[in-house]
Design an enzyme around this catalytic site. Structure first.
Site, PDB file in Angstrom:
ATOM      1  N   LYS A  80       0.899  -1.182  -0.543  1.00  0.00           N
ATOM      2  CA  LYS A  80      -0.152  -0.276  -0.088  1.00  0.00           C
ATOM      3  C   LYS A  80       0.854   1.255   0.274  1.00  0.00           C
ATOM      4  CE  LYS A  80      -4.544   1.056   0.001  1.00  0.00           C
ATOM      5  NZ  LYS A  80      -5.896  -0.673   0.640  1.00  0.00           N
ATOM      6  N   GLY A 180     -22.684   5.764   5.729  1.00  0.00           N
ATOM      7  CA  GLY A 180     -21.632   5.879   5.252  1.00  0.00           C
ATOM      8  C   GLY A 180     -22.756   5.591   3.085  1.00  0.00           C
ATOM      9  N   VAL A 181     -22.903   6.950   2.581  1.00  0.00           N
ATOM     10  CA  VAL A 181     -23.224   6.265   1.616  1.00  0.00           C
ATOM     11  C   VAL A 181     -22.746   6.818   0.256  1.00  0.00           C
ATOM     12  CG1 VAL A 181     -25.816   5.686   0.836  1.00  0.00           C
ATOM     13  CG2 VAL A 181     -26.125   8.201   1.931  1.00  0.00           C
ATOM     14  N   GLY A 182     -21.612   7.052   0.244  1.00  0.00           N
ATOM     15  CA  GLY A 182     -20.444   7.008  -1.004  1.00  0.00           C
ATOM     16  C   GLY A 182     -20.470   6.500  -1.980  1.00  0.00           C
ATOM     17  N   ASN A 183     -18.856   6.480  -2.409  1.00  0.00           N
ATOM     18  CA  ASN A 183     -19.468   5.647  -3.828  1.00  0.00           C
ATOM     19  C   ASN A 183     -19.612   4.293  -4.398  1.00  0.00           C
ATOM     20  OD1 ASN A 183     -17.907   8.016  -5.153  1.00  0.00           O
ATOM     21  ND2 ASN A 183     -15.762   7.148  -4.285  1.00  0.00           N
ATOM     22  N   VAL A 184     -18.910   3.536  -3.077  1.00  0.00           N
ATOM     23  CA  VAL A 184     -19.259   1.903  -3.278  1.00  0.00           C
ATOM     24  C   VAL A 184     -21.079   1.470  -2.827  1.00  0.00           C
ATOM     25  CG1 VAL A 184     -19.120  -0.051  -1.559  1.00  0.00           C
ATOM     26  CG2 VAL A 184     -17.137   1.425  -2.502  1.00  0.00           C
ATOM     27  N   TYR A 186     -23.176   3.606  -2.241  1.00  0.00           N
ATOM     28  CA  TYR A 186     -24.242   4.279  -3.720  1.00  0.00           C
ATOM     29  C   TYR A 186     -25.236   2.921  -4.677  1.00  0.00           C
ATOM     30  CZ  TYR A 186     -27.483   7.310  -6.030  1.00  0.00           C
ATOM     31  OH  TYR A 186     -29.023   7.920  -7.265  1.00  0.00           O
TER      32      TYR A 186
HETATM   33  N1  LIG Z   1     -14.048   1.727  -3.546  1.00  0.00           N
HETATM   34  C1  LIG Z   1     -13.702   0.990  -3.354  1.00  0.00           C
HETATM   35  O1  LIG Z   1     -13.223   0.428  -4.623  1.00  0.00           O
HETATM   36  C2  LIG Z   1     -13.531   0.001  -2.574  1.00  0.00           C
HETATM   37  C3  LIG Z   1     -12.423  -0.833  -1.893  1.00  0.00           C
HETATM   38  C4  LIG Z   1     -12.839  -1.558  -0.558  1.00  0.00           C
HETATM   39  C5  LIG Z   1     -12.870  -1.149   0.711  1.00  0.00           C
HETATM   40  N2  LIG Z   1     -13.314  -0.077   0.483  1.00  0.00           N
HETATM   41  C6  LIG Z   1     -13.675   0.588   1.146  1.00  0.00           C
HETATM   42  O2  LIG Z   1     -15.683   0.952   1.777  1.00  0.00           O
HETATM   43  C7  LIG Z   1     -15.139   2.244   2.356  1.00  0.00           C
HETATM   44  C8  LIG Z   1     -16.205   3.077   1.154  1.00  0.00           C
HETATM   45  O3  LIG Z   1     -15.528   2.894   0.036  1.00  0.00           O
HETATM   46  P1  LIG Z   1     -15.741   4.494  -1.306  1.00  0.00           P
HETATM   47  O4  LIG Z   1     -14.461   4.504  -1.829  1.00  0.00           O
HETATM   48  O5  LIG Z   1     -17.014   4.145  -0.823  1.00  0.00           O
HETATM   49  O6  LIG Z   1     -15.601   5.486   0.088  1.00  0.00           O
HETATM   50  P2  LIG Z   1     -16.367   7.358   0.040  1.00  0.00           P
HETATM   51  O7  LIG Z   1     -15.703   8.215   0.623  1.00  0.00           O
HETATM   52  O8  LIG Z   1     -16.837   7.599  -1.729  1.00  0.00           O
HETATM   53  O9  LIG Z   1     -17.275   6.916   0.873  1.00  0.00           O
HETATM   54  C9  LIG Z   1     -17.816   6.639   2.530  1.00  0.00           C
HETATM   55  C10 LIG Z   1     -18.744   7.959   2.576  1.00  0.00           C
HETATM   56  O10 LIG Z   1     -19.049   7.578   4.144  1.00  0.00           O
HETATM   57  C11 LIG Z   1     -19.181   8.547   4.865  1.00  0.00           C
HETATM   58  N3  LIG Z   1     -18.771   9.112   5.572  1.00  0.00           N
HETATM   59  C12 LIG Z   1     -17.524   9.396   6.499  1.00  0.00           C
HETATM   60  N4  LIG Z   1     -17.428   8.875   8.028  1.00  0.00           N
HETATM   61  C13 LIG Z   1     -18.781   8.409   8.113  1.00  0.00           C
HETATM   62  C14 LIG Z   1     -19.468   8.758   9.323  1.00  0.00           C
HETATM   63  N5  LIG Z   1     -19.272   8.819  10.774  1.00  0.00           N
HETATM   64  N6  LIG Z   1     -21.242   8.552   9.552  1.00  0.00           N
HETATM   65  C15 LIG Z   1     -20.839   8.104   7.851  1.00  0.00           C
HETATM   66  N7  LIG Z   1     -21.165   8.187   6.548  1.00  0.00           N
HETATM   67  C16 LIG Z   1     -19.706   8.524   6.265  1.00  0.00           C
HETATM   68  C17 LIG Z   1     -18.794  10.147   3.459  1.00  0.00           C
HETATM   69  O11 LIG Z   1     -19.031  10.716   3.711  1.00  0.00           O
HETATM   70  C18 LIG Z   1     -18.620   9.323   2.377  1.00  0.00           C
HETATM   71  O12 LIG Z   1     -20.353   9.397   1.504  1.00  0.00           O
HETATM   72  C19 LIG Z   1     -14.450   2.496   2.821  1.00  0.00           C
HETATM   73  O13 LIG Z   1     -13.818   2.537   4.276  1.00  0.00           O
HETATM   74  C20 LIG Z   1     -13.055   2.305   1.945  1.00  0.00           C
HETATM   75  O14 LIG Z   1     -11.949   2.169   1.925  1.00  0.00           O
HETATM   76  C21 LIG Z   1     -13.328   1.606  -1.000  1.00  0.00           C
HETATM   77  C1  LIG Z   2      -6.199  -1.431  -5.237  1.00  0.00           C
HETATM   78  C2  LIG Z   2      -7.773  -1.386  -4.745  1.00  0.00           C
HETATM   79  C3  LIG Z   2      -8.984  -1.600  -5.691  1.00  0.00           C
HETATM   80  C4  LIG Z   2      -7.570  -1.318  -3.038  1.00  0.00           C
HETATM   81  C5  LIG Z   2      -8.618  -0.084  -2.854  1.00  0.00           C
HETATM   82  N1  LIG Z   2      -8.777   0.225  -2.237  1.00  0.00           N
HETATM   83  C6  LIG Z   2      -8.859  -2.237  -1.358  1.00  0.00           C
HETATM   84  O1  LIG Z   2      -9.128  -1.039  -0.560  1.00  0.00           O
HETATM   85  O2  LIG Z   2      -9.350  -2.924  -1.796  1.00  0.00           O
END
Ligand SMILES: NC(=O)c1ccc[n+]([C@@H]2O[C@H](COP(=O)([O-])OP(=O)(O)OC[C@H]3O[C@@H](n4cnc5c(N)ncnc54)[C@H](O)[C@@H]3O)[C@@H](O)[C@H]2O)c1
Ligand SMILES: CC(C)C[C@H](N)C(=O)O
Length: 363
Positions: A80, A180-184, A186
């Site tokens: 990482k 949390g309704v962010g990228n994943v 939603y």
């Molecule tokens: N994006 C990926 O492909 C991926 C892959 C593996 C793991 N993850 C994990 O999944 C999680 C979400 O990732 P993402 O890419 O959707 O991130 P993101 O930042 O788009 O979404 C996270 C959401 O959580 C909200 N948030 C933050 N603190 C909060 C709280 N205390 N209470 C409620 N909501 C809160 C944020 O405002 C945001 O909308 C992260 O922990 C990330 O490490 C993501």
């Molecule tokens: C390689 C990435 C897509 C890794 C991703 N951010 C995860 O935590 O799994």
């Protein structure tokens, strides 16, 4: 922290500090274990309170990627990058190009991708300096932003967890509390809504909540109310360490399944869920869809093949529950066992001598 003692205790291979005066890059690359192959893991950009916090985070996340990649069946090790800085204000093109050059210098031992605070655009900048980057948007054979595919994996893994808890993997009419309704999340909500689940959502970003309320008829609750909802499933999709001493007594759900990394504050919290009969889908297994997807770029991205592998998260989660029952251990330990056994088996297979250009008989 005594760095070498920590690295010895947790079996790390390499820690690299990268500094570039012109762009202001301050980055830490941690490589945990390359038994299975080159270390693949995202680059996180975050405002760390101290340099020590950044190093600790890089190390912890790199080890997580070793387990994630191993359990996902990928021939990749774990690593990482963390970049010290505010992703909203401290980015510039040269910063990512400088990082790309440092990654190139590792000669393939580490491959990067998106993580919290970085985007496809940033990966494209890194790609100007190195091919050891995935999740890029430009050109043939690239896969772009991994988040929607991570969501697909969460959806499939949640269905497997529902099968374990309720005897049926249908999520129709199930009430699901999403933190949390962010990228994943939603995209996850789109799948859940489509299947007829009832959604309860929270987020510190009110606009994100409103979007989910309007799109899915979700019920909005305050951030501290999400744990105590009368729901079937809790999906932590925001932060780590949310399964802890304060939240566990509030839970009324039968399943915990979400995208956040490091959901258990301490291992003992995984034991507590197990004792309470709450089915926990181990975080690094259920959220491996993104890395499975970007890893496919390394062999020439084929979307159909990548998505089929991501859908396999369903079977991997069921396999983990089977190991948990067979060995009488909580599911998080069963996931670790699956990953560690694979690394040990492949490591043993690869320990036989092979001649290479540096070996004593190369001439
Ligand atoms: N994006 C990926 O492909 C991926 C892959 C593996 C793991 N993850 C994990 O999944 C999680 C979400 O990732 P993402 O890419 O959707 O991130 P993101 O930042 O788009 O979404 C996270 C959401 O959580 C909200 N948030 C933050 N603190 C909060 C709280 N205390 N209470 C409620 N909501 C809160 C944020 O405002 C945001 O909308 C992260 O922990 C990330 O490490 C993501
Ligand atoms: C390689 C990435 C897509 C890794 C991703 N951010 C995860 O935590 O799994």
């Amino acid at each position: 922290m005594e760095l070498f003692t920590y690295m010895e205790d947790h079996d790390y291979e390499q820690l690299v500090l990268c500094y570039d005066k012109t762009s202001g890059l301050k980055a830490v690359i941690a490589i945990h274990d390359t038994t299975l192959g080159p270390a693949l893991g995202g680059a996180r950009m975050w405002t760390y309170a101290s340099e020590e916090d950044a190093i600790e985070d890089a190390l912890r996340l790199a080890k997580g990627m070793t387990y994630k990649n191993a359990a996902a069946g990928l021939n990749l090790g774990g690593g990482k990058t963390v970049i010290i800085g505010d992703p909203k204000t401290d980015k510039n093109d040269e910063l990512f190009r400088a990082l790309g050059r440092y990654i190139e210098g590792l000669n393939g031992r580490y491959i990067t991708a998106e993580d919290v605070g970085t985007t496809e655009y940033d990966m494209d900048l890194i790609h100007l300096e190195t091919n050891f980057v995935t999740g890029i948007s430009s050109g043939e054979g690239t896969s772009g932003n991994p988040s929607p595919v991570t969501a697909l994996g969460i959806y499939k893994g949640m269905k497997a967890a529902a099968k374990e808890a309720f005897g049926d993997d249908s999520l129709k009419d199930k009430t699901i509390a999403v933190q949390g309704v962010g990228n994943v999340a939603y995209t996850l909500c789109e799948y859940l809504h489509e299947e007829g689940a009832k959604l309860i959502v929270t987020d510190i970003n009110k606009a994100a909540v409103q979007r989910a309320v309007e799109a899915f008829g979700a019920t909005a609750v305050e951030t501290d109310e999400i744990y105590s909802q009368e729901a079937d499933i809790f999906a932590p999709c925001a932060l780590g360490a949310v399964i802890n001493d304060e939240t566990i007594p509030q839970l009324k759900v039968k399943v915990v399944a979400g995208s956040a990394n490091n959901q258990l504050k301490e291992p003992e919290h995984g034991n507590r869920l197990h004792e309470m009969g709450i089915v926990y889908a181990p975080d690094y297994v259920i959220n491996s869809g993104g890395v499975i997807n970007v890893a496919d770029e390394l062999i020439g991205y084929n979307e159909a093949r990548a998505l089929k592998r991501v859908e396999g998260i369903y079977d991997t989660i069921l396999k983990i529950f089977a190991i948990s029952k067979r060995d009488g251990i909580p599911s998080y330990q069963a996931a670790d066992r699956l990953a560690e056994e694979r690394i040990a088996r492949v490591g043993a297979t690869r320990s036989t001598f092979l001649r290479n250009e540096k070996s004593i008989i190369s001439k």
